[in-house]
Write a protein that holds these residues in place. Structure first.
Motif, PDB file in Angstrom:
ATOM      1  N   GLU A 309       0.767  -1.139   0.033  1.00  0.00           N
ATOM      2  CA  GLU A 309       0.000   0.014   0.002  1.00  0.00           C
ATOM      3  C   GLU A 309       0.908   1.094  -0.242  1.00  0.00           C
ATOM      4  N   VAL A 311       0.260   5.298   0.321  1.00  0.00           N
ATOM      5  CA  VAL A 311      -0.548   6.403   0.698  1.00  0.00           C
ATOM      6  C   VAL A 311      -0.158   7.849   0.923  1.00  0.00           C
ATOM      7  N   PRO A 344       1.503  -0.942  -5.421  1.00  0.00           N
ATOM      8  CA  PRO A 344       1.384  -2.299  -4.975  1.00  0.00           C
ATOM      9  C   PRO A 344       1.908  -3.529  -5.836  1.00  0.00           C
TER      10      PRO A 344
END
Length: 363
Positions: A309, A311, A344
């Motif tokens: 992930e 972010v 990812p």
């Protein structure tokens, strides 16, 4: 700190409500005058009970609580001369702001002109000088909390206790009041004992933080030391974001130890809570101490990682990775113009310095 220098002191204090289970266990804690100390911990850790014993609303089962060298165990709350600020403000709704502030002064038999001068000064301190004639119901939550703070300060106590005072406020107002309370405490030279379960609040406001769990202080230290040098796994996990990898100590040599992780990877760490080969350990590495494609020198460890992930958080990028068999390893990197945005599934190398990796207790 020598006991005679302590302004507030808990000496072997215990507290049980049922005569069997101790919610506070053999607490020893000393504070100098003028310190801003925060008691931090999860619900049920004993922090609020300690505050209530200091205030006089709870009685210690064992041990002594001293203020300026004098035991206050048998002194009633209103005679301790301590200011209190609660989360729910505890203002009298039928009184004006000025009357709320006047109440603790009237209890102390203060004359009218002195009362008026102190009320004006206290309201000005919290930037509420124009609200003396209002009632609490006519104020916002933030304004009510400022009035509650002014009431705690109006009789000029040397010690102020605050129990989750900002818990009901929104994030922006909470942050504003954090800095105002800290500034006021230092400007006035008052001693503050502050209770919260909010770690950010504790780190930004305090001179020292006492981290509570299971009725005991797990670590007592300045905020930067608490974050950078946690003494056990509970503190490492409770304060800030933390990466934890489980393993077994292979070798201890001076200020380094070698740990074989459950994944089979071998790394070096600082031996904080381990002493010999065979000890189970949980190593702790802060997310901002980890680098991608590291060039950290010969001592650094590098491990293979898979991006799970990525972010965007404004000032930082937060990347969650699969590392050494765990899916919860986090790296935080500053938002820079040359930041490569990871996807990812990408395979990357990560690394850190051994001194940024602490071998703590396994539990």
């Amino acid at each position: 700190m020598a006991k005679q220098d302590a302004f507030v002191a808990f000496e072997r204090v215990q507290k049980s409500y049922d005569g069997e289970t101790l919610v506070v266990k053999d607490l020893n804690l000393s504070m100098p005058k003028g310190e801003f100390l925060t008691m931090l911990g999860p619900s049920g850790s004993g922090k609020t009970t300690c505050l209530m014993m200091l205030a006089g609303f709870e009685t210690a089962t064992h041990g002594a609580i001293k203020l300026d060298g004098v035991s206050i165990n048998d002194i009633s709350p209103h005679k301790r001369g301590i200011g209190m600020v609660f989360q729910n403000y505890a203002l009298f709704p039928h009184m004006t702001v000025a009357e709320n502030l006047s109440f603790p002064l009237e209890v102390r038999k203060m004359g009218k002109s002195d009362r008026e001068a102190k009320i004006k000064r206290a309201l000005d301190m919290v930037q509420m000088g124009n609200f003396a004639g209002r009632r609490p119901t006519q104020l916002s939550g933030g304004q009510q909390q400022r009035i509650a703070l002014a009431r705690a300060l109006v009789f000029e106590p040397e010690l102020v206790l605050m129990d989750e005072p900002l818990g009901a406020l929104d994030k922006q107002l909470r942050e504003t009041l954090q800095f105002e309370i800290t500034r006021l405490a230092h400007d006035l030279g008052i001693t503050v004992v502050y209770v919260t379960h909010d770690q950010t609040e504790a780190l930004t406001m305090s001179d020292r933080v006492a981290v509570f769990d299971d009725g005991r202080i797990q670590q007592l230290a300045p905020p930067d030391e608490l974050y950078e040098k946690p003494q056990n796994s509970f503190v490492a996990q409770f304060i800030g974001e933390n990466n934890a990898l489980d393993g077994t100590v292979q070798e201890v040599r001076g200020n380094r130890c070698t740990v074989r992780l459950e994944s089979g990877d071998v790394i070096d760490a600082l031996p904080v809570n381990v002493s010999k080969p065979g000890d189970k350990t949980r190593v702790s590495i802060r997310p901002e101490r980890v680098e991608f494609n590291p060039e950290l020198g010969p001592d650094a460890h590098t491990l293979e990682a898979e991006v799970l992930e990525f972010v965007y958080m404004g000032d930082v990028f937060r990347t969650r990775l699969r590392v050494a068999g765990r899916d919860d390893f986090v790296v935080k990197t500053r938002n820079r113009a040359d930041q490569v945005r990871l996807r990812p599934g990408e395979k990357v190398k990560i690394g850190w310095l051994p001194e940024d990796c602490r071998a703590l207790d396994a539990t």
